[in-house]
Design a protein around this motif. Structure first.
Motif, PDB file in Angstrom:
ATOM      1  N   PRO A  13       0.863  -1.132   0.095  1.00  0.00           N
ATOM      2  CA  PRO A  13      -0.205   0.008  -0.061  1.00  0.00           C
ATOM      3  C   PRO A  13       0.721   1.201   0.007  1.00  0.00           C
ATOM      4  O   PRO A  13       0.474   2.111  -0.696  1.00  0.00           O
ATOM      5  CB  PRO A  13      -0.869  -0.443   1.457  1.00  0.00           C
ATOM      6  N   GLU A  14       1.984   1.262   0.759  1.00  0.00           N
ATOM      7  CA  GLU A  14       2.664   2.659   0.935  1.00  0.00           C
ATOM      8  C   GLU A  14       3.549   2.971  -0.631  1.00  0.00           C
ATOM      9  O   GLU A  14       4.072   4.066  -0.684  1.00  0.00           O
ATOM     10  CB  GLU A  14       3.658   2.410   1.961  1.00  0.00           C
ATOM     11  N   GLN A  15       3.317   2.008  -1.379  1.00  0.00           N
ATOM     12  CA  GLN A  15       4.205   2.296  -2.627  1.00  0.00           C
ATOM     13  C   GLN A  15       3.116   2.650  -3.838  1.00  0.00           C
ATOM     14  O   GLN A  15       3.626   2.804  -5.098  1.00  0.00           O
ATOM     15  CB  GLN A  15       4.864   0.916  -3.299  1.00  0.00           C
ATOM     16  N   LYS A  16       1.796   2.719  -3.525  1.00  0.00           N
ATOM     17  CA  LYS A  16       0.728   3.067  -4.432  1.00  0.00           C
ATOM     18  C   LYS A  16       1.155   4.044  -5.409  1.00  0.00           C
ATOM     19  O   LYS A  16       0.960   4.350  -6.425  1.00  0.00           O
ATOM     20  CB  LYS A  16      -0.778   3.224  -3.635  1.00  0.00           C
ATOM     21  N   ARG A  17       1.421   5.258  -4.511  1.00  0.00           N
ATOM     22  CA  ARG A  17       1.532   6.422  -5.270  1.00  0.00           C
ATOM     23  C   ARG A  17       2.639   6.556  -6.451  1.00  0.00           C
ATOM     24  O   ARG A  17       2.880   7.053  -7.506  1.00  0.00           O
ATOM     25  CB  ARG A  17       1.643   7.843  -4.253  1.00  0.00           C
ATOM     26  N   ASP A  18       3.925   6.019  -5.803  1.00  0.00           N
ATOM     27  CA  ASP A  18       5.077   5.795  -6.584  1.00  0.00           C
ATOM     28  C   ASP A  18       4.830   5.064  -7.800  1.00  0.00           C
ATOM     29  O   ASP A  18       5.356   5.291  -9.007  1.00  0.00           O
ATOM     30  CB  ASP A  18       6.254   5.299  -5.640  1.00  0.00           C
ATOM     31  N   VAL A  19       4.145   3.806  -7.705  1.00  0.00           N
ATOM     32  CA  VAL A  19       3.753   3.126  -8.857  1.00  0.00           C
ATOM     33  C   VAL A  19       2.911   3.857  -9.742  1.00  0.00           C
ATOM     34  O   VAL A  19       2.920   3.834 -10.943  1.00  0.00           O
ATOM     35  CB  VAL A  19       3.207   1.597  -8.351  1.00  0.00           C
ATOM     36  N   SER A  20       1.867   4.477  -9.211  1.00  0.00           N
ATOM     37  CA  SER A  20       1.150   5.259 -10.157  1.00  0.00           C
ATOM     38  C   SER A  20       1.735   6.415 -11.064  1.00  0.00           C
ATOM     39  O   SER A  20       1.587   6.399 -12.147  1.00  0.00           O
ATOM     40  CB  SER A  20      -0.088   6.174  -9.313  1.00  0.00           C
ATOM     41  N   ASP A  21       2.708   6.943 -10.291  1.00  0.00           N
ATOM     42  CA  ASP A  21       3.731   7.922 -11.097  1.00  0.00           C
ATOM     43  C   ASP A  21       4.685   7.315 -12.112  1.00  0.00           C
ATOM     44  O   ASP A  21       4.669   7.918 -13.235  1.00  0.00           O
ATOM     45  CB  ASP A  21       4.463   8.797 -10.002  1.00  0.00           C
ATOM     46  N   LEU A  22       5.143   6.249 -11.684  1.00  0.00           N
ATOM     47  CA  LEU A  22       5.932   5.387 -12.682  1.00  0.00           C
ATOM     48  C   LEU A  22       5.153   4.946 -13.800  1.00  0.00           C
ATOM     49  O   LEU A  22       5.635   5.276 -14.992  1.00  0.00           O
ATOM     50  CB  LEU A  22       6.243   4.136 -12.059  1.00  0.00           C
TER      51      LEU A  22
END
Length: 511
Positions: free
Chosen positions: A351-360
């Protein structure tokens, strides 16, 4: 419009015949675009994704030029040079060159670090036509006087953008400066960023630019999925994907993570190997060959394998750790869906990687299918990686519970090295076999250090998910990072000194 065959493009018949047994009978788009110019002696700047056929787009004109103007070989003065960023790519280029070399009586050698230089020096001294090299070792040999690039007629730079990413461009400039300025030069790259453009302007003469595919075409025949998992279920999801039939490549951010994930998968019945910079060259070659031959079905690697590693029929690419940059995502993903095949790319995120993956994904131009709350029993795993999950060997059985009373009675006179502070043998680095005699106590017993101190230290170890106990001599003993008591750590032991006696993979956030 039909693609012209190799003969119509000007490729010599002897080279066409040499490639036919390998099933290479029709040029790929990048080959059809570049060969007329490269065969005529023009400098060429080619952009094409990995797997598009770039290798023979430069090997064919290179060999054609050498056989058109035969010359006597001179010691330490190769006639052509191919630069590659990694040892694996250099070796694969040499393999691709072999049928052309055999058909034309040319001689080549490969130089890279991680192995002894004496065989390389001997080959150079015997005189060669084609030198395939990684920049670091080549510069070293040049500085020692074992190589003189003054006779190089044609130079190729493969995976130029990867050279830039790895910080090799200063080395490449020094090398190119030692080649004759009027020689032919070809540069091939998946992308053309500012670092590569500077190299082009400095060393290529009025190059003809060919772009056979758009920069993001590497993902055109792939399906992209994002699986959101909890830290507690992350490893089990990865294990299920790795156990599916077919070849799978899993990427981690760190060498430590690759090594330990591969070992944990192996302990759970998956034939897995690792590939990263901490391995010796022999180990890297052995593991890559095992994966290519099918002896190992899963390869866990860092970004060292994201570029230039050519293994056919990779059905599944899994980003066990999402990459930081979108270019890395594209290059990693390019290990599947090669040569017109389809493939599946899965990104596993907590869950804590959700924003980073979305930007990626946004920067990569990808619109993946998202799946929430995925566990090892979720039907989506079988949909994405179909087939029966097979365990190739019995999973490692858990260690029996420790008889604390027996151990307490044996403290005080032993020679065991299980860890400092009275920790029982077998709880240091590695398993019980790593200590000198199970149950013979530890250094803390000799110091009179008794259950209180030992107990305190063992509680600290258990609460912090930490370094698996002291500084025992067998293995490196890190059991999953520093996640805290809530992380889940899986481990398997190895008696191999210095290579991670306690191999582990934490389902929490990696280091």
């Amino acid at each position: 419009m039909t693609t012209p065959d190799f003969a119509r493009l000007g490729v010599p018949p002897v080279l066409i015949s040499a490639l036919a047994p390998r099933g290479i009978v029709e040029p790929t788009p990048i080959q059809a675009a570049t060969l007329p110019d490269s065969l005529s002696g023009r400098d060429v700047l080619g952009r094409g994704r990995t797997g598009s056929g770039k290798t023979y787009a430069f090997l064919l004109p290179l060999v054609a030029r050498l056989i058109a103007q035969p010359r006597r070989r001179v010691a330490r003065r190769p006639r052509s040079l191919i630069l590659a960023p990694t040892r694996e790519l250099a070796s694969q280029l040499a393999d691709s060159l072999q049928p052309l070399e055999a058909a034309t009586d040319l001689r080549s050698t490969v130089v890279f670090g991680g192995v002894g230089q004496n065989p390389q020096v001997k080959a150079l001294a015997g005189g060669i036509d084609v030198l395939v090299a990684c920049p670091g070792r080549l510069l070293d040999l040049m500085n020692q006087g074992h190589v003189d690039l003054g006779a190089v007629e044609i130079t190729v730079i493969d995976e130029a953008d990867h050279m830039a990413d790895m910080g090799f461009l200063p080395m490449v400039r020094k090398i190119l400066a030692k080649t004759p300025p009027k020689g032919q030069r070809m540069l091939f790259s998946a992308t053309l960023d500012s670092g590569v453009n500077k190299l082009v302007k400095e060393f290529l003469h009025e190059p003809v630019t060919h772009s056979a595919d758009p920069a993001t075409s590497a993902v055109g025949t792939m399906e992209h999925h994002v699986l959101e998992v909890s830290p507690a279920t992350r490893f089990d999801v990865l294990r299920d994907l790795a156990a599916a039939p077919g070849r799978t490549i899993m990427f981690t951010r760190t060498k430590y993570g690759a090594k330990n994930l591969a070992r944990k998968l192996s302990a759970r019945g998956v034939d897995a190997v690792d590939l990263h910079g901490n391995l010796s060259q022999n180990a890297r070659t052995r593991n890559l060959e095992a994966f290519g031959s099918g002896t190992a079905t899963t390869m866990v690697c860092t970004d060292i394998a994201a570029r230039g590693i050519h293994v056919d029929e990779v059905a599944l690419v899994v980003h066990a750790d999402p990459p930081v940059e979108h270019k890395a995502y594209l290059h990693r993903s390019g290990r599947t869906a090669r040569a017109g095949e389809s493939g599946t790319v899965i990104t596993v995120q907590i869950p804590e990687q959700k924003r980073d993956v979305s930007d990626l994904m946004r920067k990569a131009g990808i619109r993946p299918t998202h799946h929430a709350s995925v566990t090892a029993t979720s039907p989506v795993l079988v949909e994405l990686a179909p087939g029966e999950r097979v365990e190739t060997h019995e999973p490692r059985q858990p260690e029996p519970p420790v008889d604390q009373a027996r151990l307490n009675g044996e403290r005080g006179g032993g020679r065991g090295r299980g860890g400092r502070g009275g920790r029982p043998a077998g709880q240091g680095r590695g398993d019980g076999g790593a200590s000198r005699g199970e149950g013979q106590g530890s250094r803390g017993g000799r110091r009179g250090g008794q259950d209180g101190q030992s107990g305190r230290r063992e509680q600290v170890g258990a609460g912090s998910g930490s370094r698996s106990g002291g500084r025992g001599r067998s293995g490196q003993g890190r059991s999953g990072g520093r996640q805290g008591g809530s992380s889940t750590t899986y481990s398997t032991s190895s008696g191999e000194r210095g290579s991670g006696g306690l191999a582990s993979f934490s389902s929490g956030r990696g280091r």
